[in-house]
Motif scaffolding. Structure first.
Motif: not given
Lengths: 150, 145
Positions: B44-45, B60-61, B66-70, B79-83
């Motif tokens: 994650a970033n 949680t994710f 439109k961006k996915v966070y954990t 920031l997570v780069s997966k959908r």
């Protein structure tokens, strides 16, 4: 949009079918020998049964659309139960009431409309309570299982 | 680097003995790598830096703009780069979808509640809270068997 169109089509078919069955039943119940799409007084406004039935089918289709498209509200499960119930009530009340009056199902007077509105509110209060009860039980059983896990 | 592998029968199961004469940054990197292999992690970033995070610390994710966070246990948002739908398939058992925009780690959940208007609210042990779509409640219940 595609979903709404499909739902509307289902509504047209279902509305016409239910309207036809109900009008047949009521024609028999009134002891008539001929078919009346709605009350005899309402049917008499038209030049003949053919055009009266034609208009009736159109109205039944619209009623079908109101309820089938309105039912999509119940798929919005991220809304609160209150919002879902109120939005559905608004759509079906303001969609159905004018059409029911147009189709001659009940005379346009204050008493009838108050009775109709009252029935609507009671039915929706019951629907709200049942949905709340189901959700509450779901939450309870989830919490019980959560406790068992830890 | 010279690598020699010796089987030592007297060692406990799942134990790796590293024979070195001095701790160096390279050795530390190798140790971190080995540790990382054992537990499930995700990249994650945060502030344009990549971090390897243990999934066990992810609460949680969720999707936002439109961006996915954990969100991790120590309240860090990365920031997570997966959908979300990709995560849904690959995350371990403890993770479950609760709405169109969120997947949570059930291990951190304190309790579920329903408010007066009929919204399902989930309270977490660290104070985080979110709401669930009623559609997913049944699946949550099944997962908790």
């Amino acid at each position: 949009m595609k979903r709404i169109s499909i739902q509307a089509l289902i509504g047209i078919i279902l509305g016409t079918f239910i309207g036809l069955i109900l009008s047949l039943v009521f024609s028999y119940l009134n002891g008539a020998k001929n078919y009346y799409p709605s009350s005899p007084a309402w049917t008499a406004q038209f030049s003949g049964t053919l055009s009266a039935t034609c208009i009736s089918v159109f109205i039944w289709s619209l009623i079908g659309i109101v309820f089938s498209v309105g039912a999509l509200v119940f798929t919005r499960t991220d809304w609160s139960i209150a919002k879902m119930t109120i939005v559905h009530l608004t759509i079906s009340y303001f969609g159905f009431l004018p059409l029911a009056i147009l189709s001659g199902w009940f005379p346009l007077n204050i008493g009838q409309i108050i009775g109709f509105t009252g029935t609507f509110l009671v039915v929706y209060a019951i629907v709200f309570s049942i949905n709340m009860l189901i959700a509450k039980n779901e939450v309870k059983s989830i919490n019980r299982k959560l406790k068992n896990q830890s | 680097m010279k690598i020699e592998v010796k089987i030592i029968h007297t060692l406990d199961d799942n134990t790796l003995l590293l024979g070195i004469n001095k701790r160096t940054t390279l050795i530390n990197k190798i140790i971190d790598f080995i540790r990382g292999q054992d537990e499930e992690t995700i990249i994650a970033n945060h502030n344009r830096r990549h971090y390897m995070i243990s999934l066990g610390t992810c609460i949680t994710f969720y999707t936002a703009k439109k961006k996915v966070y954990t969100l991790t246990q120590d309240q860090k948002e990365l920031l997570v780069s997966k959908r979300l739908y990709e995560l849904e398939e690959t995350l371990p058992e403890a993770f479950i979808r609760i709405s169109n925009t969120e997947i949570i780690n059930l291990n951190f959940v304190k309790e579920f509640q329903i408010n007066k208007t009929g919204i399902i609210i989930i309270y977490f042990k660290n104070g985080y809270q979110t709401s669930s779509s009623r559609r997913y409640l049944k699946k949550v219940k099944e997962r908790l068997q």
